[in-house]
Design a protein around this motif. Structure first.
Motif, mmCIF file in Angstrom:
data_model
loop_
_atom_site.group_PDB
_atom_site.id
_atom_site.type_symbol
_atom_site.label_atom_id
_atom_site.label_comp_id
_atom_site.label_asym_id
_atom_site.label_seq_id
_atom_site.Cartn_x
_atom_site.Cartn_y
_atom_site.Cartn_z
ATOM 1 N N GLY A 177 0.832 -1.192 0.000
ATOM 2 C CA GLY A 177 0.000 0.000 0.000
ATOM 3 C C GLY A 177 0.865 1.240 0.000
ATOM 4 N N SER A 178 0.306 2.349 0.401
ATOM 5 C CA SER A 178 1.007 3.617 0.330
ATOM 6 C C SER A 178 2.163 3.701 1.318
ATOM 7 C CB SER A 178 0.035 4.773 0.602
ATOM 8 O OG SER A 178 0.726 6.011 0.607
ATOM 9 N N VAL A 179 3.346 3.946 0.819
ATOM 10 C CA VAL A 179 4.504 4.375 1.597
ATOM 11 C C VAL A 179 5.106 5.567 0.855
ATOM 12 C CG1 VAL A 179 4.992 2.140 2.639
ATOM 13 C CG2 VAL A 179 6.019 2.712 0.442
ATOM 14 N N LEU A 180 5.801 6.431 1.584
ATOM 15 C CA LEU A 180 6.186 7.717 1.018
ATOM 16 C C LEU A 180 7.695 7.886 0.918
ATOM 17 C CD1 LEU A 180 3.657 9.936 3.017
ATOM 18 C CD2 LEU A 180 3.353 8.913 0.751
ATOM 19 N N GLY A 181 8.117 8.916 0.177
ATOM 20 C CA GLY A 181 9.511 9.322 0.130
ATOM 21 C C GLY A 181 10.437 8.270 -0.447
ATOM 22 N N ASP A 182 11.647 8.217 0.121
ATOM 23 C CA ASP A 182 12.656 7.279 -0.359
ATOM 24 C C ASP A 182 12.210 5.833 -0.211
ATOM 25 O OD1 ASP A 182 14.280 9.397 -0.985
ATOM 26 O OD2 ASP A 182 15.537 9.228 0.799
ATOM 27 N N THR A 183 11.357 5.584 0.778
ATOM 28 C CA THR A 183 10.891 4.214 0.993
ATOM 29 C C THR A 183 10.114 3.713 -0.212
ATOM 30 O OG1 THR A 183 10.770 4.599 3.377
ATOM 31 C CG2 THR A 183 9.578 2.700 2.517
ATOM 32 N N SER A 184 9.287 4.569 -0.800
ATOM 33 C CA SER A 184 8.513 4.149 -1.979
ATOM 34 C C SER A 184 9.440 3.823 -3.148
ATOM 35 C CB SER A 184 7.512 5.231 -2.380
ATOM 36 O OG SER A 184 8.176 6.392 -2.850
ATOM 37 N N ILE A 185 10.559 4.524 -3.243
ATOM 38 C CA ILE A 185 11.523 4.258 -4.317
ATOM 39 C C ILE A 185 12.182 2.892 -4.117
ATOM 40 C CG2 ILE A 185 13.676 5.031 -5.391
ATOM 41 C CD1 ILE A 185 12.874 7.900 -4.601
ATOM 42 N N LYS A 186 12.612 2.620 -2.892
ATOM 43 C CA LYS A 186 13.265 1.346 -2.590
ATOM 44 C C LYS A 186 12.309 0.170 -2.775
ATOM 45 C CE LYS A 186 16.544 3.378 0.676
ATOM 46 N NZ LYS A 186 16.973 3.446 2.102
#
Length: 215
Positions: free
Chosen positions: A165-174
């Protein structure tokens, strides 16, 4: 300890990753891979997210699990300790390992993983053994975490299936790189909206939308 290994059993371990309030527990409850009735289901559930017969002490939970296993019937039992920490989680994992049987699938729901320890690398010993060796003893693991960056790599590596589901910032990239999902598509997920990565059944990740269901 775990008995009757069957190396032919598939890896259907699943990790659920999303920030708080996005509906991870709903994704677990509505996952058709977990039978509603007749299955062996054990739940680490510190926040009472799942419907189950619930126990609050190690002694009561252990006795209930042993009785249920000996009955030969399906069961759905939850351990909800007063304080969630690595020690309590390790106890749960050790007990699960003790009753695994390669002739019978055991479904494990492991809620709030990042509250059960601070290890972002290797998991704690009992948790690691369960993840690394449990598959051939019938383990179907469903781990839930709201902070992917604090989730043990052991868990991520052991789970063939991912629900994102939704995660933000650098975490979404990884996370996007790991599962082949564009980072903006992860960050823009609305509550109860997820991507499913399941290479055994689909060549590409698929997005799906859930509706809230009561227990």
């Amino acid at each position: 300890m775990a008995t009757n290994p069957d190396p032919s059993l598939p890896n259907r371990n699943t990790i659920y990753l999303a920030r708080s309030g996005q509906g991870k527990s709903q994704a677990v409850k509505q996952n058709p891979d977990i039978p509603k009735q007749g299955a062996r289901v054990l739940v680490f559930d510190p926040n009472y997210d799942h419907k189950a017969i619930r126990y609050f002490t190690r002694r009561a939970f252990a006795h209930a699990v042993l009785r249920a296993v000996r009955s030969g019937r399906g069961f759905r039992l939850a351990y909800s300790p007063a304080f969630q920490d690595e020690e309590e989680h390790e106890y749960f994992c050790k007990l699960v390992w003790a009753v695994l049987d390669g002739r019978k699938i055991t479904y494990v729901i492991d809620e709030e993983l990042t509250g059960s320890g601070t290890r972002a690398g290797a998991a704690a010993p009992e948790h690691m053994r369960l993840l690394n060796q449990g598959r051939k003893f019938g383990l179907r693991y469903h781990g839930v975490a709201q902070k992917p960056e604090e989730t043990p790599k052991t868990v991520l590596n052991a789970c063939e299936v991912a629900v994102i589901g939704s995660v933000l910032g650098d975490t979404s990239i990884k996370i996007g790189k790991r599962y082949g999902i564009p980072a903006p598509a992860i960050a823009d997920c609305q509550p109860l909206q997820f991507w499913r990565f399941d290479p055994a059944n689909h060549r590409e990740p698929e997005q799906f939308q859930l509706k809230y269901q009561k227990n």
